[in-house]
Write a protein that holds these residues in place. Structure first.
Motif, mmCIF file in Angstrom:
data_model
loop_
_atom_site.group_PDB
_atom_site.id
_atom_site.type_symbol
_atom_site.label_atom_id
_atom_site.label_comp_id
_atom_site.label_asym_id
_atom_site.label_seq_id
_atom_site.Cartn_x
_atom_site.Cartn_y
_atom_site.Cartn_z
ATOM 1 N N CYS A 220 49.856 45.151 35.658
ATOM 2 C CA CYS A 220 48.663 45.865 36.010
ATOM 3 C C CYS A 220 47.734 45.643 34.552
ATOM 4 O O CYS A 220 46.574 45.646 34.656
ATOM 5 N N ARG A 221 48.309 45.589 33.511
ATOM 6 C CA ARG A 221 47.438 45.251 32.261
ATOM 7 C C ARG A 221 46.942 43.909 32.336
ATOM 8 O O ARG A 221 45.626 43.879 32.159
ATOM 9 N N TRP A 222 47.448 42.773 32.678
ATOM 10 C CA TRP A 222 47.037 41.643 32.643
ATOM 11 C C TRP A 222 45.779 41.613 33.756
ATOM 12 O O TRP A 222 44.972 40.710 33.799
ATOM 13 N N ARG A 223 46.076 42.170 34.981
ATOM 14 C CA ARG A 223 44.861 42.308 35.873
ATOM 15 C C ARG A 223 43.746 42.900 35.443
ATOM 16 O O ARG A 223 42.662 42.530 35.960
ATOM 17 N N GLN A 224 43.766 43.957 34.987
ATOM 18 C CA GLN A 224 42.848 44.669 34.193
ATOM 19 C C GLN A 224 41.968 43.699 33.118
ATOM 20 O O GLN A 224 40.717 43.631 33.278
ATOM 21 N N ILE A 225 42.670 42.920 32.389
ATOM 22 C CA ILE A 225 42.363 41.826 31.320
ATOM 23 C C ILE A 225 41.462 40.972 32.272
ATOM 24 O O ILE A 225 40.275 40.474 31.954
ATOM 25 N N ARG B 108 49.306 35.317 33.587
ATOM 26 C CA ARG B 108 50.229 36.080 32.947
ATOM 27 C C ARG B 108 50.599 37.337 33.948
ATOM 28 O O ARG B 108 51.755 37.852 33.718
ATOM 29 N N ALA B 109 49.496 37.863 34.422
ATOM 30 C CA ALA B 109 49.890 38.982 35.427
ATOM 31 C C ALA B 109 50.771 38.505 36.471
ATOM 32 O O ALA B 109 51.774 39.190 36.802
ATOM 33 N N ASP B 110 50.755 37.325 37.000
ATOM 34 C CA ASP B 110 51.691 36.778 38.014
ATOM 35 C C ASP B 110 53.204 36.560 37.527
ATOM 36 O O ASP B 110 54.186 37.057 38.100
ATOM 37 N N ARG B 111 53.167 36.029 36.369
ATOM 38 C CA ARG B 111 54.613 36.093 35.458
ATOM 39 C C ARG B 111 55.183 37.498 35.329
ATOM 40 O O ARG B 111 56.258 37.565 35.445
ATOM 41 N N SER B 112 54.326 38.228 35.050
ATOM 42 C CA SER B 112 54.573 39.818 34.726
ATOM 43 C C SER B 112 55.444 40.364 36.133
ATOM 44 O O SER B 112 56.475 40.975 35.918
ATOM 45 N N ARG B 113 54.546 40.184 36.940
ATOM 46 C CA ARG B 113 54.819 40.531 38.449
ATOM 47 C C ARG B 113 56.247 39.984 38.885
ATOM 48 O O ARG B 113 57.110 40.682 39.301
ATOM 49 N N ASP B 114 56.423 38.572 38.467
ATOM 50 C CA ASP B 114 57.720 38.008 39.169
ATOM 51 C C ASP B 114 58.838 38.495 38.268
ATOM 52 O O ASP B 114 59.921 38.417 38.839
ATOM 53 N N LEU B 115 58.610 39.078 37.174
ATOM 54 C CA LEU B 115 59.804 39.636 36.441
ATOM 55 C C LEU B 115 60.092 40.903 36.459
ATOM 56 O O LEU B 115 60.794 41.618 36.013
ATOM 57 N N GLY B 116 59.102 41.363 37.343
ATOM 58 C CA GLY B 116 59.292 42.969 37.791
ATOM 59 C C GLY B 116 58.742 43.807 36.802
ATOM 60 O O GLY B 116 58.879 45.079 36.917
ATOM 61 N N LEU C 160 40.760 44.648 25.194
ATOM 62 C CA LEU C 160 39.540 43.885 24.707
ATOM 63 C C LEU C 160 39.707 42.871 23.762
ATOM 64 O O LEU C 160 39.218 41.614 23.983
ATOM 65 N N THR C 161 40.722 43.070 22.696
ATOM 66 C CA THR C 161 41.060 41.989 21.955
ATOM 67 C C THR C 161 41.611 40.875 22.636
ATOM 68 O O THR C 161 41.331 39.661 22.342
ATOM 69 N N ASP C 162 42.630 41.196 23.506
ATOM 70 C CA ASP C 162 43.368 40.219 24.375
ATOM 71 C C ASP C 162 42.264 39.467 25.218
ATOM 72 O O ASP C 162 42.433 38.266 25.309
ATOM 73 N N ALA C 163 41.588 40.070 25.903
ATOM 74 C CA ALA C 163 40.344 39.461 26.778
ATOM 75 C C ALA C 163 39.678 38.486 25.704
ATOM 76 O O ALA C 163 39.291 37.255 26.050
ATOM 77 N N SER C 164 39.192 39.025 24.609
ATOM 78 C CA SER C 164 38.321 38.250 23.757
ATOM 79 C C SER C 164 39.111 36.858 23.346
ATOM 80 O O SER C 164 38.532 35.597 23.153
ATOM 81 N N ALA D 112 44.740 34.841 32.480
ATOM 82 C CA ALA D 112 45.075 36.332 32.350
ATOM 83 C C ALA D 112 45.705 36.389 33.818
ATOM 84 O O ALA D 112 46.681 37.106 33.987
ATOM 85 N N ALA D 113 45.196 35.862 35.017
ATOM 86 C CA ALA D 113 45.853 35.907 36.314
ATOM 87 C C ALA D 113 47.318 35.492 36.349
ATOM 88 O O ALA D 113 48.180 36.077 36.882
#
Length: 70
Positions: free
Chosen positions: A48-53, A34-42, A13-17, A31-32
């Motif tokens: 999953c965390r950034w997708r939820q955010i 950041r999720a894509d970068r995390s996925r690309d890094l494996g 919630l803090t990160d989203a805010s 946020a999307a």
């Protein structure tokens, strides 16, 4: 009706805010990205965390009530 986001902890919630404060209407896209970068890094946990955010930002940014209203 959209699904309500799952919150693993208060930090999400803090990160989203923080993203909303820093990026305004582009917070969800950030946020999307950041999720894509995390996925690309494996890193599936951060993916999953950034997708939820990303979903949480959409929920917080909505101009109407979501879910049951009493």
């Amino acid at each position: 009706m959209p699904h309500l986001p799952y919150l693993a902890d208060r930090a999400e919630l803090t990160d989203a805010s923080d993203l909303i404060t820093m990026f305004g209407s582009d917070a969800r896209s950030e946020a999307a990205a950041r999720a894509d970068r995390s996925r690309d890094l494996g890193n599936y946990l951060h993916f999953c965390r950034w997708r939820q955010i990303e979903r949480l930002i959409g929920w917080l940014s909505s101009d109407r009530a979501i879910g049951t209203v009493h």
